[in-house]
Design a protein around this motif. Sequence first.
Motif, PDB file in Angstrom:
ATOM      1  N   ARG A  49       0.833  -1.219   0.000  1.00 31.78           N
ATOM      2  CA  ARG A  49       0.000   0.000   0.000  1.00 31.78           C
ATOM      3  C   ARG A  49       0.857   1.256   0.000  1.00 31.78           C
ATOM      4  N   ALA A  50       2.022   1.179   0.663  1.00 32.10           N
ATOM      5  CA  ALA A  50       2.922   2.330   0.734  1.00 32.10           C
ATOM      6  C   ALA A  50       3.821   2.425  -0.497  1.00 32.10           C
ATOM      7  N   GLY A  51       3.674   1.476  -1.405  1.00 33.19           N
ATOM      8  CA  GLY A  51       4.445   1.530  -2.652  1.00 33.19           C
ATOM      9  C   GLY A  51       5.902   1.113  -2.503  1.00 33.19           C
ATOM     10  N   LEU A  52       6.219   0.379  -1.455  1.00 29.65           N
ATOM     11  CA  LEU A  52       7.613  -0.052  -1.251  1.00 29.65           C
ATOM     12  C   LEU A  52       7.882  -1.411  -1.892  1.00 29.65           C
ATOM     13  N   VAL A  53       6.858  -2.247  -1.936  1.00 27.47           N
ATOM     14  CA  VAL A  53       6.968  -3.527  -2.639  1.00 27.47           C
ATOM     15  C   VAL A  53       5.774  -3.626  -3.565  1.00 27.47           C
ATOM     16  N   THR A  54       5.883  -4.530  -4.521  1.00 26.14           N
ATOM     17  CA  THR A  54       4.726  -4.800  -5.367  1.00 26.14           C
ATOM     18  C   THR A  54       4.623  -6.297  -5.561  1.00 26.14           C
ATOM     19  N   SER A  55       3.416  -6.732  -5.804  1.00 30.48           N
ATOM     20  CA  SER A  55       3.174  -8.162  -5.961  1.00 30.48           C
ATOM     21  C   SER A  55       3.098  -8.470  -7.449  1.00 30.48           C
ATOM     22  N   VAL A  56       4.040  -9.286  -7.916  1.00 27.33           N
ATOM     23  CA  VAL A  56       4.039  -9.709  -9.320  1.00 27.33           C
ATOM     24  C   VAL A  56       3.152 -10.939  -9.426  1.00 27.33           C
ATOM     25  N   GLN A  57       2.210 -10.897 -10.343  1.00 31.53           N
ATOM     26  CA  GLN A  57       1.279 -12.020 -10.478  1.00 31.53           C
ATOM     27  C   GLN A  57       1.870 -13.129 -11.350  1.00 31.53           C
ATOM     28  N   GLY A  58       1.276 -14.316 -11.291  1.00 29.21           N
ATOM     29  CA  GLY A  58       1.661 -15.420 -12.181  1.00 29.21           C
ATOM     30  C   GLY A  58       2.366 -16.543 -11.459  1.00 29.21           C
ATOM     31  N   LYS A  59       2.744 -17.544 -12.241  1.00 26.06           N
ATOM     32  CA  LYS A  59       3.343 -18.767 -11.693  1.00 26.06           C
ATOM     33  C   LYS A  59       4.629 -18.444 -10.922  1.00 26.06           C
ATOM     34  N   ALA A  60       5.450 -17.573 -11.516  1.00 34.01           N
ATOM     35  CA  ALA A  60       6.705 -17.203 -10.850  1.00 34.01           C
ATOM     36  C   ALA A  60       6.520 -15.893 -10.091  1.00 34.01           C
ATOM     37  N   GLY A  61       5.271 -15.664  -9.623  1.00 32.27           N
ATOM     38  CA  GLY A  61       4.961 -14.396  -8.971  1.00 32.27           C
ATOM     39  C   GLY A  61       5.462 -14.312  -7.546  1.00 32.27           C
ATOM     40  N   GLY A  62       5.280 -13.137  -6.979  1.00 31.71           N
ATOM     41  CA  GLY A  62       5.706 -12.913  -5.604  1.00 31.71           C
ATOM     42  C   GLY A  62       6.011 -11.448  -5.397  1.00 31.71           C
ATOM     43  N   TYR A  63       6.630 -11.144  -4.299  1.00 31.16           N
ATOM     44  CA  TYR A  63       6.930  -9.749  -3.958  1.00 31.16           C
ATOM     45  C   TYR A  63       8.320  -9.329  -4.434  1.00 31.16           C
ATOM     46  N   VAL A  64       8.405  -8.100  -4.900  1.00 32.49           N
ATOM     47  CA  VAL A  64       9.685  -7.461  -5.235  1.00 32.49           C
ATOM     48  C   VAL A  64       9.676  -6.049  -4.649  1.00 32.49           C
ATOM     49  N   LEU A  65      10.861  -5.530  -4.373  1.00 26.94           N
ATOM     50  CA  LEU A  65      10.962  -4.111  -4.008  1.00 26.94           C
ATOM     51  C   LEU A  65      10.644  -3.282  -5.243  1.00 26.94           C
ATOM     52  N   THR A  66      10.008  -2.139  -5.055  1.00 22.18           N
ATOM     53  CA  THR A  66       9.642  -1.317  -6.214  1.00 22.18           C
ATOM     54  C   THR A  66      10.764  -0.378  -6.647  1.00 22.18           C
TER      55      THR A  66
END
Lengths: 168, 168
Positions: A49-66
């Motif tokens: 919500r604070a825009g520090l990480v984002t959730s990448v969708q899909g099979k190899a999805g997950g969180y990354v730093l933005t």
Amino acid sequence: MKLSGGVEWALHCCVVLTTATEPVPAARLAELHDVSGSYLAKQLQALSRAGLVTSVQGKAGGYVLTRAPELITILDVVTAVDGAQPAFVCTEIRQRGPLAAPQEACTRPCPIARAMAGADAAWRAALQAISVADLARGVDEDYGPSALAGIRTWLSPTDGDSAIVEQG
Amino acid sequence: MKLSGGVEWALHCCVVLTTATEPVPAARLAELHDVSGSYLAKQLQALSRAGLVTSVQGKAGGYVLTRAPELITILDVVTAVDGAQPAFVCTEIRQRGPLAAPQEACTRPCPIARAMAGADAAWRAALQAISVADLARGVDEDYGPSALAGIRTWLSPTDGDSAIVEQG
């Protein structure tokens, strides 16, 4: 005075994400930290919500730093999880009781509120001066580069061709 | 992060006590601040336990500061009411999960805990640099000397010969 316990988990997640080469599923972060997935998800959502990480969708999805970890401060993480409200909230006690100061004489915060705001600013400045990259560097300094490299390896997808194995 | 609301009341009471010429009953302080006597009593008891005020017994009894207001810092008052516990408490997350750091490698606080402790120290230093006397001086600067003098007059016993009336 107490910070939300989620701050500690969120900071650890951010440091871990500095070393990941692929998006990291929330469940994997929870497993690494041996903590309830639903509890950690709450902290990751606050970071998102604070825009520090984002959730990448899909099979190899997950969180990354933005953004680069040099550009994410501890204050950013603390504010994301614990809010931006200062520790001291002035309730204008000077305007109460038989000798109340009239409202029009209270445009400036009172000396107590000013002092508390100054301490709050010192606290925030200290947290703003240290980035998530500094924290990761601190881990390297304390434990050598193999510690975060070991986490990187552990986080890497294990399905053959996409696995990245590095030596610490 | 949130400080106990009692901190604000306790600080106001300390500033008021700098101007009193006689012990001030808790009920009188509550009346001045238009707040519940039992709630304010709790804050005064915390100040008393910390040795910042003492309760003088007897007919003309009440609370007094135990030392010169120059020697009572905001940090003293905050600690008395809110405790000395730092805002961030490290739960040693690094020692959890499949890649846990062994306990013997964790004698030094981790980089996150060190950063949070540094911010806590900055906050405490700011609060320690300002005394209750400074706060009272701030009220004089904001409102002129008549404000605290008015409170002093209001607090003074009204039974004839012991009444002290001063002009601001």
